[in-house]
Design an enzyme around this catalytic site. Structure first.
Site, PDB file in Angstrom:
ATOM      1  N   ASP A  26      79.052  26.037 100.249  1.00  0.00           N
ATOM      2  CA  ASP A  26      79.032  27.215 101.091  1.00  0.00           C
ATOM      3  C   ASP A  26      77.656  27.284 101.756  1.00  0.00           C
ATOM      4  OD1 ASP A  26      80.049  29.718 102.108  1.00  0.00           O
ATOM      5  OD2 ASP A  26      78.706  30.710 100.702  1.00  0.00           O
ATOM      6  N   ASP A  28      76.075  30.541 103.775  1.00  0.00           N
ATOM      7  CA  ASP A  28      75.412  31.830 103.588  1.00  0.00           C
ATOM      8  C   ASP A  28      75.279  32.150 102.110  1.00  0.00           C
ATOM      9  OD1 ASP A  28      75.095  32.647 106.351  1.00  0.00           O
ATOM     10  OD2 ASP A  28      77.264  32.915 106.411  1.00  0.00           O
ATOM     11  N   ASP A 225      78.272  31.019  96.148  1.00  0.00           N
ATOM     12  CA  ASP A 225      77.617  32.200  95.588  1.00  0.00           C
ATOM     13  C   ASP A 225      78.562  33.369  95.404  1.00  0.00           C
ATOM     14  OD1 ASP A 225      77.744  32.551  98.488  1.00  0.00           O
ATOM     15  OD2 ASP A 225      76.541  34.356  98.147  1.00  0.00           O
TER      16      ASP A 225
END
Length: 350
Positions: A26, A28, A225
């Site tokens: 990922d 961001d 995250d």
């Protein structure tokens, strides 16, 4: 889908960058936040790549094109080709192309990333509900997306045009904090129309399929995250995952995670790719990792009356968190842990 319920993070003596052929990263909250590289990301990814691991960047953000994302990563010191970037816009475009005629018009509510992805599939992006679209697609359009764009989507959907969404993330991390994501914009159209979109992005199967098709990964590791997109997407795809604590997920959310949100591994940041992971082992009535032992407190007769998580010992805070995960997830089983872990997390500084 029937899967074994995970009750603790796994351990391995082999570096993750050696155990898996491809990292599905990922962006961001993992590689960058607000456009700036997260601490240790550049160096860790360079080391993983030099050791032979393929790095692929998988984002639910449909605003930017793969070319733009690759250029940004390269500027940050992470050499990247456009083919290394997989977006929810691409997954949405493939999903639409399988349901409408070749060359069909598609009303775009979002940014350039969606338009480029649609053209790649031989579809024609249009701007108005009056352009006779065969589908509507909605993706993150940035802070400057005009309110009138939502009205265009509503007009088309009210006429029976199928509606697609790149993703439904309610929030997105920025340099100044947490901002509304595409999911918040999707809710505007949902409320106005009463319709439900077909969603392409993480954690749903279209995104995982797009990623595997484009990377050719044989033994991928999802790195993210967010529990409800990255980790759940790995669960749905039946692949392993690494949660890094550089984005939106905190310790309390991790301890309360239901089975589909429990990562295979937990680490502080992308340095976790370069190391093995410590074992979490049973220790009497609890679980030990490193110098820490976690237990599920005083067990009551009914769920929700179980007391709190207890933590004894000392050492690396992450080892304590891993031990707490084992105690919490084991107590929760197939549900969500209702034990109070606040005191134990505070002791770890998490």
């Amino acid at each position: 889908m029937s899967q074994t319920v995970r009750t603790r993070p796994e351990g391995t003596g082999q570096a993750l960058s050696e155990a898996y052929d491809t990292a599905l990263l990922d962006l961001d909250g993992v590689v960058y936040a607000g456009g700036n590289a997260i601490a240790y990301a550049v160096e860790s990814l360079a080391t993983a790549r030099s050791g032979g691991m393929h790095l692929a960047y998988v984002t639910n953000n449909a605003l930017r094109t793969p070319d733009v994302v690759a250029e940004h990563l390269t500027e940050l010191g992470i050499p990247t080709e456009a083919s290394d970037v997989i977006t929810s816009a691409q997954a949405a475009a493939r999903l639409i192309s399988e349901q409408v005629p070749a060359g069909a018009r598609v009303l775009v509510i979002g940014g350039e990333g969606l338009r480029v992805a649609l053209r790649e599939r031989g579809l024609e992006p249009v701007e108005s509900a009056d352009d006779d679209p065969a589908a509507v697609v909605q993706g993150f359009g940035g802070a400057d997306l005009p309110w009138g764009r939502f009205a265009e989507a509503c007009y088309a959907i009210a006429r029976g045009v199928p509606w697609f969404a790149s993703n439904t993330d309610l929030t997105i991390p920025s340099a100044r904090g947490i901002a509304p994501g595409n999911g918040a914009a999707v809710e505007v159209v949902r409320i106005a129309t009463g319709a439900e979109p077909q969603v392409a992005g993480k954690p749903l199967p279209p995104m995982h399929r797009e990623t595997i098709l484009r990377t050719g990964a044989k033994r991928p590791l999802v790195v993210g995250d967010r529990l409800d997109t990255d980790i759940e997407g790995a669960f749905n795809g039946e692949v392993d995952s690494l949660l890094v604590l550089t984005g939106v997920t905190d310790g309390a959310q991790l301890l309360a995670a239901p089975p589909q949100h429990r990562p295979t591994y937990v680490d502080s940041d992308l340095r976790g790719l370069l190391t093995g992971q410590p074992e979490v082992v049973e220790a009497g009535d609890g679980f030990r990792c490193g110098g820490w032992t976690a237990t599920a407190g005083s067990m009551g007769a009914t769920s929700g009356a179980w007391g709190r998580l207890e933590l004894e010992g000392d050492g690396e805070a992450l080892d304590g968190l891993r031990a707490l995960c084992a105690a919490a997830w084991t107590a929760a089983g197939e549900g969500t842990c209702e034990l109070d872990g606040g005191k134990a997390l505070a002791r770890l500084g998490l």
